[in-house]
Design a protein around this motif. Sequence first.
Motif, mmCIF file in Angstrom:
data_model
loop_
_atom_site.group_PDB
_atom_site.id
_atom_site.type_symbol
_atom_site.label_atom_id
_atom_site.label_comp_id
_atom_site.label_asym_id
_atom_site.label_seq_id
_atom_site.Cartn_x
_atom_site.Cartn_y
_atom_site.Cartn_z
ATOM 1 N N HIS A 153 26.552 -43.803 -37.973
ATOM 2 C CA HIS A 153 27.034 -42.737 -38.837
ATOM 3 C C HIS A 153 27.013 -41.378 -38.140
ATOM 4 C CE1 HIS A 153 27.330 -45.505 -42.116
ATOM 5 N NE2 HIS A 153 26.076 -45.885 -41.931
ATOM 6 N N HIS A 154 26.261 -41.246 -37.052
ATOM 7 C CA HIS A 154 26.182 -39.941 -36.402
ATOM 8 C C HIS A 154 27.345 -39.777 -35.416
ATOM 9 C CE1 HIS A 154 24.684 -36.377 -34.556
ATOM 10 N NE2 HIS A 154 23.681 -36.342 -35.408
ATOM 11 N N PRO A 155 28.248 -38.822 -35.656
ATOM 12 C CA PRO A 155 29.433 -38.666 -34.788
ATOM 13 C C PRO A 155 29.090 -38.378 -33.336
ATOM 14 C CG PRO A 155 29.677 -37.392 -36.808
ATOM 15 C CD PRO A 155 28.274 -37.891 -36.788
ATOM 16 N N LEU A 156 28.041 -37.567 -33.102
ATOM 17 C CA LEU A 156 27.696 -37.202 -31.722
ATOM 18 C C LEU A 156 27.212 -38.413 -30.939
ATOM 19 C CD1 LEU A 156 27.654 -34.754 -29.900
ATOM 20 C CD2 LEU A 156 25.273 -34.362 -30.556
ATOM 21 N N LEU A 157 26.399 -39.231 -31.596
ATOM 22 C CA LEU A 157 25.904 -40.455 -30.949
ATOM 23 C C LEU A 157 27.080 -41.383 -30.624
ATOM 24 C CD1 LEU A 157 23.468 -42.133 -30.054
ATOM 25 C CD2 LEU A 157 23.363 -43.073 -32.367
ATOM 26 N N ALA A 158 28.005 -41.480 -31.573
ATOM 27 C CA ALA A 158 29.195 -42.318 -31.342
ATOM 28 C C ALA A 158 30.000 -41.803 -30.160
ATOM 29 C CB ALA A 158 30.064 -42.323 -32.603
ATOM 30 N N LEU B 288 37.014 -38.394 -34.747
ATOM 31 C CA LEU B 288 37.299 -39.491 -35.675
ATOM 32 C C LEU B 288 36.096 -39.776 -36.570
ATOM 33 C CD1 LEU B 288 39.305 -42.086 -33.553
ATOM 34 C CD2 LEU B 288 40.112 -40.808 -35.534
ATOM 35 N N LYS B 289 34.910 -39.750 -35.988
ATOM 36 C CA LYS B 289 33.711 -40.071 -36.762
ATOM 37 C C LYS B 289 33.339 -38.943 -37.722
ATOM 38 C CE LYS B 289 31.266 -43.154 -36.462
ATOM 39 N NZ LYS B 289 31.279 -44.415 -37.259
ATOM 40 N N ALA B 290 33.597 -37.707 -37.276
ATOM 41 C CA ALA B 290 33.208 -36.562 -38.108
ATOM 42 C C ALA B 290 34.094 -36.448 -39.335
ATOM 43 C CB ALA B 290 33.278 -35.279 -37.280
ATOM 44 N N GLY B 291 35.333 -36.912 -39.248
ATOM 45 C CA GLY B 291 36.236 -36.867 -40.388
ATOM 46 C C GLY B 291 36.737 -35.462 -40.690
ATOM 47 N N THR C 220 43.600 -33.744 -34.666
ATOM 48 C CA THR C 220 42.925 -35.049 -34.534
ATOM 49 C C THR C 220 43.866 -36.074 -33.901
ATOM 50 O OG1 THR C 220 41.629 -34.563 -36.513
ATOM 51 C CG2 THR C 220 41.706 -36.854 -35.804
ATOM 52 N N CYS C 221 45.086 -36.127 -34.432
ATOM 53 C CA CYS C 221 46.066 -37.083 -33.871
ATOM 54 C C CYS C 221 46.291 -36.794 -32.384
ATOM 55 C CB CYS C 221 47.397 -36.987 -34.614
ATOM 56 S SG CYS C 221 47.302 -37.583 -36.305
ATOM 57 N N ALA C 222 46.414 -35.525 -32.059
ATOM 58 C CA ALA C 222 46.706 -35.160 -30.663
ATOM 59 C C ALA C 222 45.558 -35.551 -29.735
ATOM 60 C CB ALA C 222 46.988 -33.660 -30.568
ATOM 61 N N ILE C 223 44.320 -35.285 -30.151
ATOM 62 C CA ILE C 223 43.193 -35.579 -29.247
ATOM 63 C C ILE C 223 42.990 -37.092 -29.114
ATOM 64 C CG2 ILE C 223 41.272 -35.525 -30.919
ATOM 65 C CD1 ILE C 223 41.214 -33.928 -27.427
ATOM 66 N N LEU D 95 37.558 -36.071 -23.063
ATOM 67 C CA LEU D 95 38.608 -36.545 -23.977
ATOM 68 C C LEU D 95 38.112 -37.691 -24.851
ATOM 69 C CD1 LEU D 95 41.951 -36.485 -21.952
ATOM 70 C CD2 LEU D 95 40.882 -34.721 -23.331
ATOM 71 N N VAL D 96 37.464 -38.673 -24.232
ATOM 72 C CA VAL D 96 36.965 -39.832 -25.000
ATOM 73 C C VAL D 96 35.885 -39.378 -25.984
ATOM 74 C CG1 VAL D 96 35.724 -42.024 -24.840
ATOM 75 C CG2 VAL D 96 37.579 -41.531 -23.251
ATOM 76 N N GLY D 97 34.975 -38.540 -25.499
ATOM 77 C CA GLY D 97 33.882 -38.049 -26.355
ATOM 78 C C GLY D 97 34.412 -37.219 -27.513
ATOM 79 N N ALA D 98 35.326 -36.303 -27.220
ATOM 80 C CA ALA D 98 35.876 -35.421 -28.259
ATOM 81 C C ALA D 98 36.657 -36.226 -29.304
ATOM 82 C CB ALA D 98 36.767 -34.359 -27.627
ATOM 83 N N ALA D 99 37.463 -37.175 -28.827
ATOM 84 C CA ALA D 99 38.264 -37.980 -29.763
ATOM 85 C C ALA D 99 37.360 -38.822 -30.664
ATOM 86 C CB ALA D 99 39.226 -38.879 -28.983
ATOM 87 N N THR D 100 36.325 -39.410 -30.076
ATOM 88 C CA THR D 100 35.405 -40.236 -30.870
ATOM 89 C C THR D 100 34.673 -39.389 -31.908
ATOM 90 O OG1 THR D 100 35.091 -41.635 -28.928
ATOM 91 C CG2 THR D 100 33.520 -41.913 -30.722
#
Lengths: 127, 141
Positions: A2-7, B101-104, B48-51, B93-98
């Motif tokens: 659930h943690h975005p930074l960890l993901a 997406l997770k942060a919503g 979000t789509c762009a990243i 790029l991978v870190g920012a995109a992930t």
Amino acid sequence: MHHPLLAAVLAVALALVGTAMLATTVRHSAAAVSHELPESTRALLTAGQITPQLVRNGEKYYFNSCAHCHGTDARGDEGPDLHGLEISDRRIATVIKHGIKGEMPSFAKKHDDADIVAMIAYLRTLK
Amino acid sequence: MLATPWVKLHGVSTHFPIALTVAAFLCDFAAVILWSRPIARSLGVAGTCAIVLSAVGGIAAVVSGVFVTKGDLWGAGDLGMHHRFVWPAFAVLVGAATWRLKAGADITRKPYVVYLCVVGVGVILTGAAGYYGGEMLQGLS
């Protein structure tokens, strides 16, 4: 998870480790391909005036423009081994300037004649 | 450099992260500036789509690049300089995109600004990687 930074951290680690593993596999399969040696032709010209400074300059140009295909040790990679070239300075200069169609790009726009002379001087030190 | 399919794929795929990271930065920058307006949410979705597409393009560029260099992850000269910027750019790029997406969509402004700064660093890194990639092809006809 659930943690975005960890993901994000996990995704980065996964991407980099995956790339390293892919690179290792590709490197091993590429090593199985033999290096193509340059065609042995008659030496037409001598190296001329080779000074240590000229060789250093040539080495610098080599590393900037040639090493990614011919290898950092010039033992060949995608391009051939450049040790003990048995072709003339003029031929080397022509290949660097005009390239080889479908095999090697032209470096005429990137390196002038003085640079090419320095590169030839460096290549002549590779025995 | 032989014109193999990997070289061609690399040439095509590298332009997606270069362009889309800039697009993501601009959309998210506008979203931060126009935070209180309704359009900010749409800009955030576009960012979000762009990243995400940038990261996907980055994966394609990296995989094809690994085949182009026959597994050499560093190299010398222009290739070495290219890789100095490629690997951190890829990670960003991978870190920012992930993270995005997770942060919503329901994120507060402060982490959004931090994210925007990270994407800004990504823009610089991908640009520098692209510059040195282009230097390797200088004179190619």
